[in-house]
Write a protein that holds these residues in place. Structure first.
Motif, PDB file in Angstrom:
ATOM      1  N   UNK A   7     -43.822  -5.732  28.239  1.00 39.94           N
ATOM      2  CA  UNK A   7     -42.762  -5.714  29.240  1.00 39.94           C
ATOM      3  C   UNK A   7     -42.548  -7.106  29.838  1.00 39.94           C
ATOM      4  N   UNK A   8     -43.652  -7.794  30.144  1.00 35.02           N
ATOM      5  CA  UNK A   8     -43.566  -9.151  30.693  1.00 35.02           C
ATOM      6  C   UNK A   8     -42.943 -10.099  29.669  1.00 35.02           C
ATOM      7  N   UNK A   9     -43.427 -10.033  28.438  1.00 32.78           N
ATOM      8  CA  UNK A   9     -42.925 -10.930  27.382  1.00 32.78           C
ATOM      9  C   UNK A   9     -41.452 -10.665  27.104  1.00 32.78           C
ATOM     10  N   UNK A  10     -41.069  -9.389  27.110  1.00 37.14           N
ATOM     11  CA  UNK A  10     -39.677  -9.019  26.866  1.00 37.14           C
ATOM     12  C   UNK A  10     -38.766  -9.586  27.955  1.00 37.14           C
ATOM     13  N   UNK A  11     -39.224  -9.534  29.210  1.00 37.38           N
ATOM     14  CA  UNK A  11     -38.425 -10.053  30.321  1.00 37.38           C
ATOM     15  C   UNK A  11     -38.249 -11.566  30.212  1.00 37.38           C
ATOM     16  N   UNK A  12     -39.312 -12.281  29.864  1.00 34.58           N
ATOM     17  CA  UNK A  12     -39.227 -13.737  29.706  1.00 34.58           C
ATOM     18  C   UNK A  12     -38.303 -14.094  28.545  1.00 34.58           C
ATOM     19  N   UNK A  13     -38.387 -13.325  27.463  1.00 31.90           N
ATOM     20  CA  UNK A  13     -37.506 -13.543  26.316  1.00 31.90           C
ATOM     21  C   UNK A  13     -36.037 -13.404  26.730  1.00 31.90           C
ATOM     22  N   UNK A  14     -35.740 -12.384  27.538  1.00 37.62           N
ATOM     23  CA  UNK A  14     -34.377 -12.200  28.034  1.00 37.62           C
ATOM     24  C   UNK A  14     -33.930 -13.339  28.932  1.00 37.62           C
ATOM     25  N   UNK A  15     -34.859 -13.897  29.716  1.00 38.28           N
ATOM     26  CA  UNK A  15     -34.529 -15.016  30.600  1.00 38.28           C
ATOM     27  C   UNK A  15     -34.151 -16.272  29.821  1.00 38.28           C
ATOM     28  N   UNK A  19     -32.404   0.534  33.614  1.00 39.37           N
ATOM     29  CA  UNK A  19     -33.034  -0.154  32.496  1.00 39.37           C
ATOM     30  C   UNK A  19     -32.024  -0.508  31.396  1.00 39.37           C
ATOM     31  N   UNK A  20     -30.965   0.292  31.281  1.00 43.30           N
ATOM     32  CA  UNK A  20     -29.981   0.073  30.222  1.00 43.30           C
ATOM     33  C   UNK A  20     -29.123  -1.165  30.459  1.00 43.30           C
ATOM     34  N   UNK A  21     -28.940  -1.565  31.730  1.00 47.45           N
ATOM     35  CA  UNK A  21     -28.065  -2.704  32.041  1.00 47.45           C
ATOM     36  C   UNK A  21     -28.549  -3.986  31.379  1.00 47.45           C
ATOM     37  N   UNK A  22     -29.806  -4.415  31.599  1.00 47.89           N
ATOM     38  CA  UNK A  22     -30.262  -5.638  30.922  1.00 47.89           C
ATOM     39  C   UNK A  22     -30.365  -5.496  29.410  1.00 47.89           C
ATOM     40  N   UNK A  23     -30.635  -4.268  28.930  1.00 46.77           N
ATOM     41  CA  UNK A  23     -30.704  -4.053  27.480  1.00 46.77           C
ATOM     42  C   UNK A  23     -29.345  -4.342  26.844  1.00 46.77           C
ATOM     43  N   UNK A  24     -28.279  -3.841  27.465  1.00 49.62           N
ATOM     44  CA  UNK A  24     -26.922  -4.079  26.955  1.00 49.62           C
ATOM     45  C   UNK A  24     -26.603  -5.568  26.995  1.00 49.62           C
ATOM     46  N   UNK A  25     -26.954  -6.239  28.107  1.00 50.84           N
ATOM     47  CA  UNK A  25     -26.700  -7.678  28.230  1.00 50.84           C
ATOM     48  C   UNK A  25     -27.459  -8.464  27.171  1.00 50.84           C
ATOM     49  N   UNK A  26     -28.695  -8.059  26.899  1.00 51.61           N
ATOM     50  CA  UNK A  26     -29.494  -8.749  25.891  1.00 51.61           C
ATOM     51  C   UNK A  26     -28.914  -8.549  24.494  1.00 51.61           C
ATOM     52  N   UNK A  27     -28.463  -7.332  24.190  1.00 52.20           N
ATOM     53  CA  UNK A  27     -27.864  -7.067  22.879  1.00 52.20           C
ATOM     54  C   UNK A  27     -26.593  -7.904  22.697  1.00 52.20           C
ATOM     55  N   UNK A  28     -25.767  -7.965  23.740  1.00 50.12           N
ATOM     56  CA  UNK A  28     -24.549  -8.778  23.672  1.00 50.12           C
ATOM     57  C   UNK A  28     -24.894 -10.244  23.457  1.00 50.12           C
ATOM     58  N   UNK A  29     -25.924 -10.735  24.163  1.00 47.48           N
ATOM     59  CA  UNK A  29     -26.342 -12.136  24.039  1.00 47.48           C
ATOM     60  C   UNK A  29     -26.845 -12.433  22.632  1.00 47.48           C
ATOM     61  N   UNK A  30     -27.666 -11.544  22.093  1.00 44.45           N
ATOM     62  CA  UNK A  30     -28.181 -11.752  20.736  1.00 44.45           C
ATOM     63  C   UNK A  30     -27.065 -11.695  19.702  1.00 44.45           C
ATOM     64  N   UNK A  31     -26.122 -10.780  19.893  1.00 46.80           N
ATOM     65  CA  UNK A  31     -24.985 -10.679  18.963  1.00 46.80           C
ATOM     66  C   UNK A  31     -24.147 -11.953  18.996  1.00 46.80           C
ATOM     67  N   UNK A  32     -23.926 -12.494  20.190  1.00 50.78           N
ATOM     68  CA  UNK A  32     -23.133 -13.720  20.294  1.00 50.78           C
ATOM     69  C   UNK A  32     -23.878 -14.909  19.683  1.00 50.78           C
ATOM     70  N   UNK A  33     -25.193 -14.970  19.886  1.00 50.47           N
ATOM     71  CA  UNK A  33     -25.978 -16.054  19.282  1.00 50.47           C
ATOM     72  C   UNK A  33     -25.934 -15.969  17.756  1.00 50.47           C
ATOM     73  N   UNK A  34     -25.961 -14.723  17.214  1.00 54.13           N
ATOM     74  CA  UNK A  34     -25.833 -14.565  15.774  1.00 54.13           C
ATOM     75  C   UNK A  34     -24.489 -15.046  15.260  1.00 54.13           C
ATOM     76  N   UNK A  35     -23.426 -14.692  16.006  1.00 53.07           N
ATOM     77  CA  UNK A  35     -22.079 -15.167  15.645  1.00 53.07           C
ATOM     78  C   UNK A  35     -22.007 -16.691  15.740  1.00 53.07           C
TER      79      UNK A  35
END
Length: 316
Positions: free
Chosen positions: A187-195, A40-56
Protein backbone atom coordinates in the motif's frame (compact mmCIF):
# COMPACT_ATOMS: atom_id res chain seq x y z
CA UNK A 1 -22.12 28.41 47.07
CA UNK A 2 -23.63 26.56 44.06
CA UNK A 3 -27.33 25.86 44.48
CA UNK A 4 -28.90 22.54 43.57
CA UNK A 5 -30.68 23.87 40.47
CA UNK A 6 -27.48 25.29 38.94
CA UNK A 7 -25.61 22.06 39.73
CA UNK A 8 -28.19 19.98 37.87
CA UNK A 9 -28.26 22.37 34.89
CA UNK A 10 -24.48 22.29 34.52
CA UNK A 11 -24.36 18.50 34.49
CA UNK A 12 -27.28 18.33 32.09
CA UNK A 13 -25.44 20.60 29.65
CA UNK A 14 -22.30 18.49 30.01
CA UNK A 15 -24.15 15.25 29.24
CA UNK A 16 -25.88 16.86 26.25
CA UNK A 17 -22.51 18.01 24.91
CA UNK A 18 -21.02 14.52 25.39
CA UNK A 19 -23.99 12.95 23.61
CA UNK A 20 -23.59 15.37 20.71
CA UNK A 21 -19.86 14.58 20.41
CA UNK A 22 -20.54 10.86 20.44
CA UNK A 23 -23.25 11.28 17.83
CA UNK A 24 -20.91 13.34 15.65
CA UNK A 25 -18.13 10.75 15.94
CA UNK A 26 -20.59 7.94 15.24
CA UNK A 27 -21.91 9.79 12.18
CA UNK A 28 -18.38 10.34 10.89
CA UNK A 29 -17.54 6.68 11.49
CA UNK A 30 -20.68 5.48 9.67
CA UNK A 31 -19.94 7.77 6.70
CA UNK A 32 -16.33 6.61 6.35
CA UNK A 33 -17.23 2.95 6.82
CA UNK A 34 -19.85 3.28 4.09
CA UNK A 35 -17.79 5.14 1.45
CA UNK A 36 -14.09 4.37 1.96
CA UNK A 37 -14.09 1.69 -0.76
CA UNK A 38 -15.67 4.13 -3.20
CA UNK A 39 -13.07 6.79 -2.30
CA UNK A 40 -10.42 4.22 -3.13
CA UNK A 41 -11.59 4.21 -6.76
CA UNK A 42 -10.80 7.92 -7.32
CA UNK A 43 -6.98 7.63 -7.22
CA UNK A 44 -7.14 4.29 -9.05
CA UNK A 45 -8.94 5.95 -11.98
CA UNK A 46 -6.45 8.85 -11.95
CA UNK A 47 -3.52 6.44 -11.94
CA UNK A 48 -4.95 4.41 -14.84
CA UNK A 49 -5.48 7.61 -16.86
CA UNK A 50 -1.91 8.73 -16.06
CA UNK A 51 -0.41 5.40 -17.09
CA UNK A 52 -2.47 5.33 -20.29
CA UNK A 53 -1.31 8.83 -21.21
CA UNK A 54 2.33 7.94 -20.47
CA UNK A 55 1.96 4.92 -22.77
CA UNK A 56 0.54 7.13 -25.51
CA UNK A 57 3.31 9.69 -24.94
CA UNK A 58 6.04 7.03 -25.12
CA UNK A 59 4.59 5.65 -28.34
CA UNK A 60 4.59 9.15 -29.86
CA UNK A 61 7.96 10.48 -28.62
CA UNK A 62 9.97 7.34 -27.87
CA UNK A 63 10.45 8.38 -24.24
CA UNK A 64 8.40 9.04 -21.11
CA UNK A 65 9.36 12.72 -20.93
CA UNK A 66 10.52 15.68 -22.98
CA UNK A 67 14.16 16.49 -22.25
CA UNK A 68 15.91 19.84 -22.39
CA UNK A 69 19.45 20.44 -23.69
CA UNK A 70 21.08 19.22 -20.47
CA UNK A 71 19.58 15.74 -21.03
CA UNK A 72 19.27 15.47 -24.82
CA UNK A 73 22.33 17.41 -25.98
CA UNK A 74 22.50 20.62 -27.97
CA UNK A 75 23.36 24.30 -27.75
CA UNK A 76 22.46 26.85 -25.09
CA UNK A 77 23.13 30.53 -25.86
CA UNK A 78 22.57 33.23 -23.24
CA UNK A 79 21.94 36.74 -24.60
CA UNK A 80 22.45 39.92 -22.59
CA UNK A 81 20.87 43.33 -23.16
CA UNK A 82 17.57 44.80 -24.32
CA UNK A 83 16.22 42.38 -26.94
CA UNK A 84 12.83 41.97 -28.57
CA UNK A 85 12.77 38.30 -27.69
CA UNK A 86 9.37 37.54 -29.24
CA UNK A 87 10.47 38.89 -32.60
CA UNK A 88 13.74 36.97 -32.37
CA UNK A 89 11.95 33.74 -31.48
CA UNK A 90 9.49 34.07 -34.37
CA UNK A 91 12.37 34.53 -36.84
CA UNK A 92 14.30 31.51 -35.55
CA UNK A 93 11.39 29.08 -35.12
CA UNK A 94 11.06 28.44 -38.85
CA UNK A 95 14.65 27.13 -39.07
CA UNK A 96 14.88 25.59 -35.57
CA UNK A 97 11.46 24.09 -34.67
CA UNK A 98 12.74 22.68 -31.37
CA UNK A 99 14.01 26.09 -30.20
CA UNK A 100 13.01 27.01 -26.64
CA UNK A 101 13.41 30.46 -25.08
CA UNK A 102 13.63 31.27 -21.38
CA UNK A 103 14.16 34.58 -19.63
CA UNK A 104 16.04 35.36 -16.43
CA UNK A 105 14.62 38.30 -14.48
CA UNK A 106 15.92 40.53 -11.73
CA UNK A 107 14.48 39.48 -8.36
CA UNK A 108 13.94 43.05 -7.13
CA UNK A 109 12.52 44.67 -10.28
CA UNK A 110 11.11 41.67 -12.15
CA UNK A 111 12.59 42.90 -15.43
CA UNK A 112 14.35 40.46 -17.81
CA UNK A 113 18.13 40.71 -17.62
CA UNK A 114 19.04 37.91 -20.03
CA UNK A 115 17.51 35.34 -22.37
CA UNK A 116 18.47 31.70 -22.87
CA UNK A 117 17.96 30.07 -26.26
CA UNK A 118 18.24 26.29 -26.45
CA UNK A 119 18.20 23.98 -29.46
CA UNK A 120 19.49 20.56 -30.46
CA UNK A 121 21.44 22.25 -33.28
CA UNK A 122 25.17 22.93 -33.07
CA UNK A 123 26.57 26.40 -32.23
CA UNK A 124 27.82 26.71 -35.81
CA UNK A 125 24.23 26.37 -37.03
CA UNK A 126 22.42 28.43 -34.40
CA UNK A 127 24.78 31.33 -33.72
CA UNK A 128 24.92 32.82 -37.27
CA UNK A 129 21.12 32.85 -37.48
CA UNK A 130 20.84 34.67 -34.15
CA UNK A 131 23.40 37.25 -35.32
CA UNK A 132 21.48 37.70 -38.55
CA UNK A 133 18.19 38.26 -36.70
CA UNK A 134 19.74 40.65 -34.15
CA UNK A 135 21.85 42.55 -36.68
CA UNK A 136 25.08 42.40 -34.70
CA UNK A 137 27.85 39.96 -33.75
CA UNK A 138 27.71 37.86 -30.62
CA UNK A 139 30.77 38.32 -28.40
CA UNK A 140 31.88 37.25 -24.94
CA UNK A 141 30.53 40.57 -23.59
CA UNK A 142 26.96 40.24 -24.85
CA UNK A 143 26.51 36.45 -24.89
CA UNK A 144 27.76 33.06 -23.73
CA UNK A 145 27.54 29.73 -25.53
CA UNK A 146 27.43 26.19 -24.15
CA UNK A 147 27.29 22.95 -26.12
CA UNK A 148 26.64 19.45 -24.79
CA UNK A 149 27.17 16.39 -26.97
CA UNK A 150 24.24 13.98 -27.36
CA UNK A 151 26.24 10.97 -26.15
CA UNK A 152 27.32 12.71 -22.92
CA UNK A 153 23.80 14.00 -22.23
CA UNK A 154 22.27 10.58 -22.91
CA UNK A 155 24.74 8.92 -20.53
CA UNK A 156 23.92 11.49 -17.82
CA UNK A 157 20.18 10.97 -18.40
CA UNK A 158 20.49 7.19 -18.00
CA UNK A 159 22.48 7.62 -14.78
CA UNK A 160 19.77 9.89 -13.32
CA UNK A 161 17.04 7.40 -14.22
CA UNK A 162 19.09 4.58 -12.69
CA UNK A 163 19.51 6.61 -9.49
CA UNK A 164 15.74 7.18 -9.38
CA UNK A 165 15.07 3.46 -9.86
CA UNK A 166 17.59 2.47 -7.17
CA UNK A 167 16.12 4.96 -4.69
CA UNK A 168 12.63 3.54 -5.28
CA UNK A 169 13.87 -0.05 -4.84
CA UNK A 170 15.75 0.80 -1.62
CA UNK A 171 12.70 2.63 -0.29
CA UNK A 172 10.57 -0.45 -1.02
CA UNK A 173 13.01 -2.76 0.75
CA UNK A 174 13.08 -0.44 3.77
CA UNK A 175 9.27 -0.41 3.94
CA UNK A 176 9.14 -4.22 3.90
CA UNK A 177 11.75 -4.34 6.69
CA UNK A 178 9.81 -1.85 8.83
CA UNK A 179 6.33 -3.41 8.57
CA UNK A 180 7.18 -7.03 7.68
CA UNK A 181 3.71 -7.58 6.25
CA UNK A 182 2.87 -7.70 2.56
CA UNK A 183 -0.33 -5.67 2.13
CA UNK A 184 0.59 -2.59 4.26
CA UNK A 185 4.01 -2.48 2.58
CA UNK A 186 2.50 -2.73 -0.90
CA UNK A 187 0.00 0.00 0.00
CA UNK A 188 2.84 2.40 0.88
CA UNK A 189 4.82 1.54 -2.26
CA UNK A 190 1.72 1.87 -4.43
CA UNK A 191 1.01 5.35 -3.03
CA UNK A 192 4.58 6.53 -3.67
CA UNK A 193 4.42 5.11 -7.20
CA UNK A 194 1.26 7.15 -7.82
CA UNK A 195 2.96 10.28 -6.46
CA UNK A 196 5.59 9.93 -9.21
CA UNK A 197 3.41 8.80 -12.12
CA UNK A 198 0.64 11.41 -11.79
CA UNK A 199 2.92 14.51 -11.82
CA UNK A 200 4.97 13.05 -14.68
CA UNK A 201 1.84 12.54 -16.80
CA UNK A 202 0.70 16.11 -16.11
CA UNK A 203 4.14 17.52 -16.98
CA UNK A 204 4.10 15.63 -20.28
CA UNK A 205 0.59 16.90 -20.99
CA UNK A 206 1.74 20.49 -20.38
CA UNK A 207 4.70 19.99 -22.73
CA UNK A 208 7.34 20.88 -20.14
CA UNK A 209 10.90 19.87 -20.99
CA UNK A 210 12.55 18.25 -17.98
CA UNK A 211 16.06 19.16 -16.95
CA UNK A 212 18.47 17.29 -14.70
CA UNK A 213 17.04 19.32 -11.80
CA UNK A 214 13.55 18.06 -12.70
CA UNK A 215 14.59 14.43 -12.38
CA UNK A 216 16.28 15.29 -9.08
CA UNK A 217 12.90 16.64 -7.93
CA UNK A 218 11.36 13.21 -8.56
CA UNK A 219 14.11 11.74 -6.38
CA UNK A 220 13.09 14.16 -3.63
CA UNK A 221 9.45 13.13 -4.09
CA UNK A 222 10.25 9.57 -3.05
CA UNK A 223 11.32 10.87 0.35
CA UNK A 224 8.53 13.44 0.67
CA UNK A 225 5.81 10.95 -0.25
CA UNK A 226 6.79 8.06 1.98
CA UNK A 227 6.65 10.12 5.21
CA UNK A 228 2.88 10.45 5.41
CA UNK A 229 2.35 6.85 4.30
CA UNK A 230 4.58 5.54 7.10
CA UNK A 231 2.79 7.81 9.58
CA UNK A 232 -0.62 6.49 8.53
CA UNK A 233 0.39 2.82 8.48
CA UNK A 234 2.17 3.01 11.85
CA UNK A 235 -0.75 4.79 13.53
CA UNK A 236 -3.35 2.41 12.09
CA UNK A 237 -1.58 -0.91 12.72
CA UNK A 238 0.63 -0.40 15.77
CA UNK A 239 -1.09 2.27 17.88
CA UNK A 240 -3.59 0.95 20.42
CA UNK A 241 -6.12 2.51 22.78
CA UNK A 242 -8.64 3.98 20.32
CA UNK A 243 -10.83 2.95 17.41
CA UNK A 244 -9.37 2.36 13.95
CA UNK A 245 -11.23 5.33 12.44
CA UNK A 246 -9.94 7.60 15.20
CA UNK A 247 -6.35 6.51 14.56
CA UNK A 248 -6.71 7.10 10.82
CA UNK A 249 -8.33 10.50 11.42
CA UNK A 250 -5.55 11.59 13.82
CA UNK A 251 -2.94 10.48 11.29
CA UNK A 252 -4.82 12.44 8.62
CA UNK A 253 -4.73 15.62 10.69
CA UNK A 254 -1.00 15.30 11.32
CA UNK A 255 -0.03 14.13 7.84
CA UNK A 256 -2.14 16.64 5.91
CA UNK A 257 -0.73 19.43 8.08
CA UNK A 258 2.79 18.27 7.18
CA UNK A 259 1.96 18.25 3.45
CA UNK A 260 0.18 21.61 3.50
CA UNK A 261 3.11 23.16 5.39
CA UNK A 262 5.48 21.98 2.67
CA UNK A 263 3.14 23.38 -0.02
CA UNK A 264 3.00 26.75 1.76
CA UNK A 265 6.81 26.85 1.66
CA UNK A 266 7.09 25.76 -1.99
CA UNK A 267 4.30 27.56 -3.84
CA UNK A 268 5.30 31.17 -2.98
CA UNK A 269 8.82 30.45 -4.25
CA UNK A 270 7.36 29.28 -7.55
CA UNK A 271 4.69 31.94 -8.14
CA UNK A 272 6.10 35.03 -6.42
CA UNK A 273 9.89 34.91 -6.84
CA UNK A 274 10.19 35.37 -10.61
CA UNK A 275 13.96 35.78 -10.57
CA UNK A 276 14.68 32.18 -9.70
CA UNK A 277 16.50 30.10 -12.33
CA UNK A 278 14.20 27.82 -14.31
CA UNK A 279 15.83 24.73 -12.82
CA UNK A 280 14.78 25.82 -9.31
CA UNK A 281 11.27 26.72 -10.45
CA UNK A 282 10.98 23.30 -12.09
CA UNK A 283 11.96 21.60 -8.83
CA UNK A 284 9.34 23.57 -6.89
CA UNK A 285 6.66 22.88 -9.52
CA UNK A 286 7.29 19.12 -9.55
CA UNK A 287 7.37 18.95 -5.74
CA UNK A 288 4.07 20.87 -5.55
CA UNK A 289 2.42 18.49 -8.04
CA UNK A 290 3.79 15.50 -6.13
CA UNK A 291 2.52 16.81 -2.79
CA UNK A 292 -0.96 17.36 -4.21
CA UNK A 293 -0.86 13.82 -5.58
CA UNK A 294 0.32 12.61 -2.16
CA UNK A 295 -2.81 14.01 -0.50
CA UNK A 296 -4.91 11.87 -2.85
CA UNK A 297 -2.81 8.71 -2.82
CA UNK A 298 -2.14 8.62 0.92
CA UNK A 299 -5.56 9.52 2.30
CA UNK A 300 -7.72 7.84 -0.33
CA UNK A 301 -5.62 4.94 -1.64
CA UNK A 302 -3.37 3.97 1.26
CA UNK A 303 -5.91 4.75 3.99
CA UNK A 304 -8.58 2.64 2.27
CA UNK A 305 -6.22 -0.32 1.84
CA UNK A 306 -5.03 -0.09 5.44
CA UNK A 307 -8.61 0.14 6.77
CA UNK A 308 -9.66 -2.90 4.74
CA UNK A 309 -6.56 -4.80 5.95
CA UNK A 310 -7.15 -3.93 9.61
CA UNK A 311 -10.80 -4.95 9.43
CA UNK A 312 -9.89 -8.22 7.74
CA UNK A 313 -7.19 -8.97 10.35
CA UNK A 314 -9.46 -7.67 13.15
CA UNK A 315 -6.90 -5.07 14.22
CA UNK A 316 -8.88 -2.65 16.41
Amino acid sequence: MINKKTYKTTFSQLFIKMDNNLASESSRKDWYDRYYKILFLIPIVLLIISLAYLGYFFNKHGDFMLKDVSLSGGTSITLQGDINIRNLESQLKSKFPDLSVRSLTDITTGKPVSFILESSSTPEQLKPEIEKALGYKLTDKNSSTEFTGPSLSNSFYKQLLFALLISFILMSITIFIIFRTFIPSIAVIFAVFGDIVMPLALIDFLGIRLSAAGIAAFLMLVGYSVDTDILLTTRAIRTKGSSLNSRIFRAFKTGSFMTLTALVAILPAFFIVSGLPDSFRQIFFILALGLFADLINTWLTNASIIKWYCERKKIQ
